[in-house]
Design an enzyme around this catalytic site. Sequence first.
Site, mmCIF file in Angstrom:
data_model
loop_
_atom_site.group_PDB
_atom_site.id
_atom_site.type_symbol
_atom_site.label_atom_id
_atom_site.label_comp_id
_atom_site.label_asym_id
_atom_site.label_seq_id
_atom_site.Cartn_x
_atom_site.Cartn_y
_atom_site.Cartn_z
ATOM 1 N N LYS A 1 -0.427 -54.070 52.551
ATOM 2 C CA LYS A 1 0.036 -55.233 52.397
ATOM 3 C C LYS A 1 -2.079 -56.069 52.078
ATOM 4 O O LYS A 1 -2.549 -55.970 54.036
ATOM 5 C CB LYS A 1 0.997 -55.962 53.145
ATOM 6 C CG LYS A 1 1.165 -57.012 52.405
ATOM 7 C CD LYS A 1 2.568 -57.792 52.917
ATOM 8 C CE LYS A 1 3.203 -59.073 52.671
ATOM 9 N NZ LYS A 1 4.221 -59.688 53.412
ATOM 10 N N LYS B 1 3.870 -56.185 66.095
ATOM 11 C CA LYS B 1 2.636 -57.441 66.405
ATOM 12 C C LYS B 1 2.722 -57.634 67.749
ATOM 13 O O LYS B 1 1.313 -57.964 68.535
ATOM 14 C CB LYS B 1 3.453 -58.697 65.770
ATOM 15 C CG LYS B 1 3.450 -59.518 64.184
ATOM 16 C CD LYS B 1 3.495 -60.950 64.364
ATOM 17 C CE LYS B 1 3.282 -61.779 62.982
ATOM 18 N NZ LYS B 1 3.831 -62.575 62.742
ATOM 19 N N LYS C 1 -4.144 -61.635 56.198
ATOM 20 C CA LYS C 1 -4.964 -62.918 56.469
ATOM 21 C C LYS C 1 -5.762 -62.115 57.538
ATOM 22 O O LYS C 1 -7.456 -62.359 57.714
ATOM 23 C CB LYS C 1 -4.405 -63.744 56.224
ATOM 24 C CG LYS C 1 -3.521 -64.211 57.529
ATOM 25 C CD LYS C 1 -2.889 -65.684 57.675
ATOM 26 C CE LYS C 1 -1.656 -66.485 56.756
ATOM 27 N NZ LYS C 1 -0.478 -66.745 57.038
#
Length: 346
Positions: free
Chosen positions: A207, A115, A210
Amino acid sequence: MAEFKELVFSGMQPTGNLHLGNYLGAMIRWIELQKTMECIYCVVDMHAITVWQDPADLKRQIREVTAAYLAAGLDPKKSIIFNQSQVQQHAELAWVFNCVARIGWMNRMTQFKEKAGKDRENASLGLYAYPSLMAADILAYRATHVPVGEDQKQHVELTRDIAQKFNNDYAASIAANGYGDAFFPLTEPMIQGPATRVMSLRDGSKKMSKSDPSDYSRINLTDDADTIAQKVRKAKTDPEPLPSEVEGLKGRLEAENLVSIYAALTGTTAEDVLREHGGSQFSGFKAALVDVAVTKLAPIAGEMRRLMADPGHIDAILVDGSDRARVIAAQTMDSVKDIVGFVRSR
């Protein structure tokens, strides 16, 4: 060894739309677990602000995730459903755990590396330390089980490390306060089901997420029947027909993903799906998958729209759940303060 009451805890962040991966990878299992175990399901809004969130959007998304929980089948009478920020003990316990966890443990957390990316110096301290808050989320209720996807298993392992170190560091005080040889359980991750890792509809190696810029990479829980059908029809495949045995899916990532999704939506296995559809071209199989997906998911989107039209009802459920969660978390935190040696009012 100390015995702990069986209790399930899990949660999702209110950032972006929940999608098919969230539903198949977690929510279906949550719904089944509430039938047989005591369950606490949280909207982890404090985790959400580890990266910037627009306040108005965050408030809407907290309600939307709650609506998704309810529309999918979570029962606020059977399970405790609440948003994290209404129970202050999560933050209190996280600070204690910040003082128990080691820097080296945090440096091994792969999600922070992913991230934060290359601009790690600009990442928030919260993003770095949020696995400690995740441990507090779980252990504020002394939860024994956490249903998670493979990508979250590392955080449950960290939770176990923190619990074990707390139990070791404060062993004498834990015993002196009447809690035997351990205060926190070593929480077990629960990874199960045929579609625990749902992949992107555009790239079977990634994967479903969103954060993917392509909306066609995922089926959102807010998508209507026409949108679901369109996304399934446009899902990436290969030119070969479906095999008759699971072995034939090896190396065919997109085919394997669609078969896995079909199996999870119908409560069957990949073997069952291929017995029925083996030898079929993808055009025919996708038509069958559209029927299954629309039947299962379109009612969830409809119920979410109905719930979101009444935010006061959603807020009332969150307040009730938070009140119930706080009773448990406050007892845990009071005990932790006694064990650590803080002076508190009685």
